[in-house]
Design a protein around this motif. Structure first.
Motif, short mmCIF file in Angstrom:
data_model
loop_
_atom_site.label_atom_id
_atom_site.label_comp_id
_atom_site.label_asym_id
_atom_site.label_seq_id
_atom_site.Cartn_x
_atom_site.Cartn_y
_atom_site.Cartn_z
N LEU A 71 58.36 9.87 -8.63
CA LEU A 71 57.65 11.02 -8.91
C LEU A 71 57.85 11.07 -10.51
CD1 LEU A 71 58.34 14.02 -6.77
CD2 LEU A 71 56.34 13.00 -6.84
N THR A 72 56.74 11.34 -11.12
CA THR A 72 56.84 11.41 -12.52
C THR A 72 57.19 12.97 -12.99
OG1 THR A 72 54.42 12.41 -12.67
CG2 THR A 72 54.80 10.01 -13.06
N ASP A 73 57.40 13.34 -13.98
CA ASP A 73 57.63 14.69 -14.34
C ASP A 73 56.63 15.72 -14.17
OD1 ASP A 73 60.06 13.83 -15.69
OD2 ASP A 73 59.35 13.60 -17.60
N ALA A 74 55.52 15.30 -14.38
CA ALA A 74 54.30 16.23 -13.89
C ALA A 74 54.34 16.26 -12.38
CB ALA A 74 52.94 15.35 -14.26
N GLY A 75 54.75 15.13 -11.64
CA GLY A 75 54.82 15.30 -10.07
C GLY A 75 55.71 16.21 -9.66
N TRP A 76 57.16 16.15 -10.42
CA TRP A 76 58.20 17.19 -10.11
C TRP A 76 57.71 18.53 -10.23
CZ3 TRP A 76 62.13 16.91 -7.39
CH2 TRP A 76 62.79 15.52 -7.06
N ALA A 77 56.96 18.62 -11.57
CA ALA A 77 56.61 20.01 -11.88
C ALA A 77 55.65 20.59 -10.71
CB ALA A 77 55.90 20.32 -13.33
N ARG A 78 54.71 19.69 -10.13
CA ARG A 78 53.53 20.33 -9.41
C ARG A 78 54.57 20.67 -8.03
NH1 ARG A 78 48.17 17.18 -10.52
NH2 ARG A 78 47.92 18.18 -12.80
N MET A 79 55.32 19.67 -7.69
CA MET A 79 56.01 19.92 -6.31
C MET A 79 57.03 21.02 -6.45
SD MET A 79 55.19 17.39 -4.22
CE MET A 79 56.30 18.03 -3.11
N GLU A 80 57.54 21.47 -7.42
CA GLU A 80 58.35 22.82 -7.66
C GLU A 80 57.50 23.93 -7.61
OE1 GLU A 80 60.36 22.21 -11.39
OE2 GLU A 80 61.75 20.89 -10.48
N GLU A 81 56.36 23.98 -8.13
CA GLU A 81 54.93 24.83 -8.03
C GLU A 81 54.61 25.27 -6.53
OE1 GLU A 81 51.91 23.94 -10.54
OE2 GLU A 81 52.91 24.04 -12.33
N HIS A 82 54.58 23.87 -5.80
CA HIS A 82 53.96 24.02 -4.46
C HIS A 82 55.17 24.69 -3.62
CE1 HIS A 82 51.62 23.13 -0.97
NE2 HIS A 82 52.89 22.59 -0.41
N SER A 83 56.37 24.12 -3.77
CA SER A 83 57.58 24.69 -3.08
C SER A 83 57.72 26.32 -3.39
CB SER A 83 58.77 24.15 -3.49
OG SER A 83 58.69 22.67 -3.21
N GLU A 84 57.62 26.61 -4.46
CA GLU A 84 57.58 28.14 -4.70
C GLU A 84 56.51 28.90 -4.00
OE1 GLU A 84 59.10 31.68 -5.89
OE2 GLU A 84 60.04 29.55 -6.00
N TRP A 85 55.22 28.20 -4.16
CA TRP A 85 54.37 28.97 -3.30
C TRP A 85 54.55 28.92 -1.77
CZ3 TRP A 85 50.67 26.84 0.12
CH2 TRP A 85 49.73 27.49 0.63
N VAL A 86 55.23 27.93 -1.42
CA VAL A 86 55.40 27.80 0.16
C VAL A 86 56.65 28.91 0.48
CG1 VAL A 86 56.46 26.50 2.11
CG2 VAL A 86 54.76 25.43 0.72
N THR A 88 57.10 31.62 -1.19
CA THR A 88 56.75 33.16 -1.25
C THR A 88 55.89 33.39 0.00
OG1 THR A 88 56.28 32.84 -3.43
CG2 THR A 88 54.96 34.32 -2.66
N CYS A 89 54.92 32.31 0.53
CA CYS A 89 54.31 32.65 1.67
C CYS A 89 55.22 32.92 2.80
CB CYS A 89 53.70 31.35 2.04
SG CYS A 89 51.96 31.11 0.88
N LEU A 90 56.29 32.19 3.07
CA LEU A 90 57.26 32.35 4.33
C LEU A 90 58.18 33.66 4.09
CD1 LEU A 90 58.71 28.70 4.36
CD2 LEU A 90 57.13 30.01 5.88
N GLU A 91 58.18 34.32 2.97
CA GLU A 91 58.96 35.49 2.83
C GLU A 91 58.09 36.68 3.00
OE1 GLU A 91 60.38 35.19 -1.46
OE2 GLU A 91 61.92 33.79 -0.98
#
Length: 92
Positions: A71-86, A88-91
């Protein structure tokens, strides 16, 4: 959501790279096949991987005879954004 992450296999490739990267392409394909419990068409897999490289979220370099991905730094950032969204949805 960024288009690169709308595909489940692309998303799962990124999660595998986050957990295990950097890895060779074949190791990544085998890990994904183990997760899906079925063979993945190489053309489809490497097409998804190339799309991720083209999007700038995965980096590819060569070690000896093998291409290695991470993963690039941009990839890590997008994965973190996606993980946070998931999360939030689960909560909810």
């Amino acid at each position: 959501m960024a288009r690169w992450l709308q595909s489940g296999s692309r998303r799962d490739i990124c999660y595998l790279l986050a957990a295990d990267g950097p890895v060779r392409g074949q190791q990544l394909k085998s890990a994904l096949e183990s997760r899906y419990d079925e063979r993945i068409d190489p053309k489809s897999f490497y097409g998804s991987l190339s799309a991720l490289v083209d999007a700038g979220v995965v980096a590819k370099h060569t070690e000896g005879l093998h291409d290695v991905y991470d993963l690039t730094d941009a990839g890590w950032a997008r994965m973190e954004e996606h993980s946070e969204w998931v999360r939030t949805c689960l909560e909810s």
